[in-house]
Design a protein around this motif. Sequence first.
Motif, mmCIF file in Angstrom:
data_model
loop_
_atom_site.group_PDB
_atom_site.id
_atom_site.type_symbol
_atom_site.label_atom_id
_atom_site.label_comp_id
_atom_site.label_asym_id
_atom_site.label_seq_id
_atom_site.Cartn_x
_atom_site.Cartn_y
_atom_site.Cartn_z
ATOM 1 N N ARG A 19 -12.225 -9.469 0.835
ATOM 2 C CA ARG A 19 -11.520 -8.964 2.032
ATOM 3 C C ARG A 19 -11.296 -7.470 1.846
ATOM 4 N NH1 ARG A 19 -7.093 -12.242 2.303
ATOM 5 N NH2 ARG A 19 -7.992 -13.570 3.913
ATOM 6 N N ASP A 21 -9.705 -3.884 2.236
ATOM 7 C CA ASP A 21 -8.364 -3.364 2.534
ATOM 8 C C ASP A 21 -8.370 -1.890 2.157
ATOM 9 O OD1 ASP A 21 -5.719 -2.928 3.008
ATOM 10 O OD2 ASP A 21 -4.971 -4.150 1.338
ATOM 11 N N GLU A 24 -9.986 -0.527 -1.118
ATOM 12 C CA GLU A 24 -9.986 -1.647 -2.074
ATOM 13 C C GLU A 24 -10.574 -2.891 -1.409
ATOM 14 O OE1 GLU A 24 -5.976 -0.646 -4.677
ATOM 15 O OE2 GLU A 24 -5.930 -2.313 -3.263
ATOM 16 N N VAL A 26 -9.988 -7.249 -1.831
ATOM 17 C CA VAL A 26 -9.352 -8.395 -2.475
ATOM 18 C C VAL A 26 -10.462 -9.430 -2.692
ATOM 19 C CG1 VAL A 26 -7.483 -10.091 -2.357
ATOM 20 C CG2 VAL A 26 -7.283 -7.890 -1.132
ATOM 21 N N GLY A 28 -11.592 -13.417 -4.135
ATOM 22 C CA GLY A 28 -11.202 -14.767 -4.539
ATOM 23 C C GLY A 28 -12.425 -15.659 -4.580
ATOM 24 N N ARG A 81 -4.385 -7.647 -10.672
ATOM 25 C CA ARG A 81 -4.816 -9.029 -10.900
ATOM 26 C C ARG A 81 -3.685 -9.936 -10.429
ATOM 27 N NH1 ARG A 81 -2.666 -11.458 -15.387
ATOM 28 N NH2 ARG A 81 -4.491 -12.676 -16.036
ATOM 29 N N ASN A 82 -4.027 -11.161 -10.061
ATOM 30 C CA ASN A 82 -3.014 -12.080 -9.542
ATOM 31 C C ASN A 82 -2.306 -12.765 -10.712
ATOM 32 O OD1 ASN A 82 -1.437 -13.911 -8.233
ATOM 33 N ND2 ASN A 82 -3.079 -14.831 -7.022
ATOM 34 N N TRP A 101 -5.747 -15.719 -4.447
ATOM 35 C CA TRP A 101 -6.635 -14.567 -4.699
ATOM 36 C C TRP A 101 -6.690 -14.246 -6.190
ATOM 37 C CZ3 TRP A 101 -4.898 -9.751 -6.660
ATOM 38 C CH2 TRP A 101 -3.498 -9.619 -6.770
ATOM 39 N N ARG A 104 -7.837 -7.366 -7.154
ATOM 40 C CA ARG A 104 -8.152 -6.294 -6.207
ATOM 41 C C ARG A 104 -9.009 -5.279 -6.963
ATOM 42 N NH1 ARG A 104 -4.258 -6.336 -1.727
ATOM 43 N NH2 ARG A 104 -5.020 -4.267 -1.124
#
Lengths: 128, 375
Positions: A19, A21, A24, A26, A28, A81-82, A101, A104
């Motif tokens: 995705r 943004d 950047e 994102v 997943g 990082r998530n 996710w 990034r």
Amino acid sequence: MSAPLPDDLRFTEQHEWVRRDGDEVVVGITAHAQEQLGDVVYVDLPGPGTSVQAEQPFGEVESHKSVSDLFAPVSGEISARNDALDERPELVNEDPYGEGWLVRITIAEAADLDGLLDAAGYRAVVGD
Amino acid sequence: MSEHPDVRTDEGRAGPLADRHEALGATMAPFAGWAMPIRYGSIAEEHRAVRTSVGVFDVSHLGTVRIEGREALEVVKASFTNDPTTLVDGRSQYTLCCTEQGGVLDDLIVYRRRADRWLAVPNAANTAAVVARLQAVAAERDASVHDESTGWAVLAVQGPQALALVDRVLADHGALVDVASATPHLGVREVAIAGREAVLARTGYTGERGVELMLPVDAAGRVWDELRGAGARPVGLGARDTLRLEMGYPLHGHELSVDISPYEVGLRWAVKLDRPAFVGQEALRDASAGEPARRLIGLRAEGRRPLREGMPVLVGDRVVGATTSGTLSPSLQVPIALALVQRTTPPDAALQVDVRGRPVPVERVRPPFLDRDPR
């Protein structure tokens, strides 16, 4: 296939979603990918500042039965990082396009995005 | 994302319940030539169902081999390592089928139904080897060996509520009251199901109480449906593996092989040397006199990253062995593994496992990892 694919995303043949943004992305894994994996029990992700190369492995996702490499959809640098996945890897199963996710990435080459699949292209990959 | 190739993806032979598995949306995988259900949804939830209530497994890929005739006992005695003369009618034992060199071709359970009527249940991948052994031994004796693996389905019903559930289902087929509950651990008896002869055994591979039902394939769908209707959750081979690993049970191809001695993996109790000749006896006698080169141990790590088969076990920089099975324990939520390590490894040595290039400290533990009693 179950739920429709979000149409604001781009995809890779390795079942990652992207995705955009700003400067950047994102990243997943897709709903299809998490269904194929089964329960995600561990996710290995690089920390901020790590350089990643498009189409090269940047981490791993593990289920009870398998270890799978994660491939960077674009070149650039990890900006986040998530961390929630360290304690709750099951978020990848429960909400693959949202709370599940992975990282990034600050994009190095915007042209990398042009090579990604749209929803129709990804549906063709998974035979849907 | 790309999966490391640890299972083949070409399909195997469809078992008797293939339509049920497909309707349930099972993830199927080839297993010893059969297409078997690996999971229906979440392995963790299927695992939990067996630990806390009851699950049903289709394990029809297991071999079902009849040994019958006046000298059936002699055939079992000379084919395998355990001593079947200790069994009375309606009892079973764990035993090994070894090579002349003392390696393990298969581990299996033999059931004594009557003196002249035995049943062997080998692993799917090794059924042909076990049948060949039995037939070779039977050739000189008054007994016959029948491989009925494709004609029989095997359903394992396992979990704290398994016996009561099977009792209810079999009562509808006119079985005795409490037929499963009244059968002792490792016991075996005949039951009528759908008007057909079937075999109920108080055995399993999960550490929980339960039964394995062996029944003609044309009755399997109906019984599967009835067990599910009574509340048994379908459980795939993925959870079967995590359940057996929590108990430290060996799996052939992992902790057992022709290159591994029973004495290395703690199976001395299943090899009875002081009795008439059986295949592998001489080599096993030699092996039993010395110290085994390796030892099977349990390992437990912190965190959540699963240990897996084939990872080097280290003392400092030195490789002292390798893991043979590993997973994230669904019950304990920690990584667990079995490993074969050099016998000379000191019991208190600080061990590490090389997880794809990263050394992870592990604690040496004595399996089972979980305290359960299948009796």
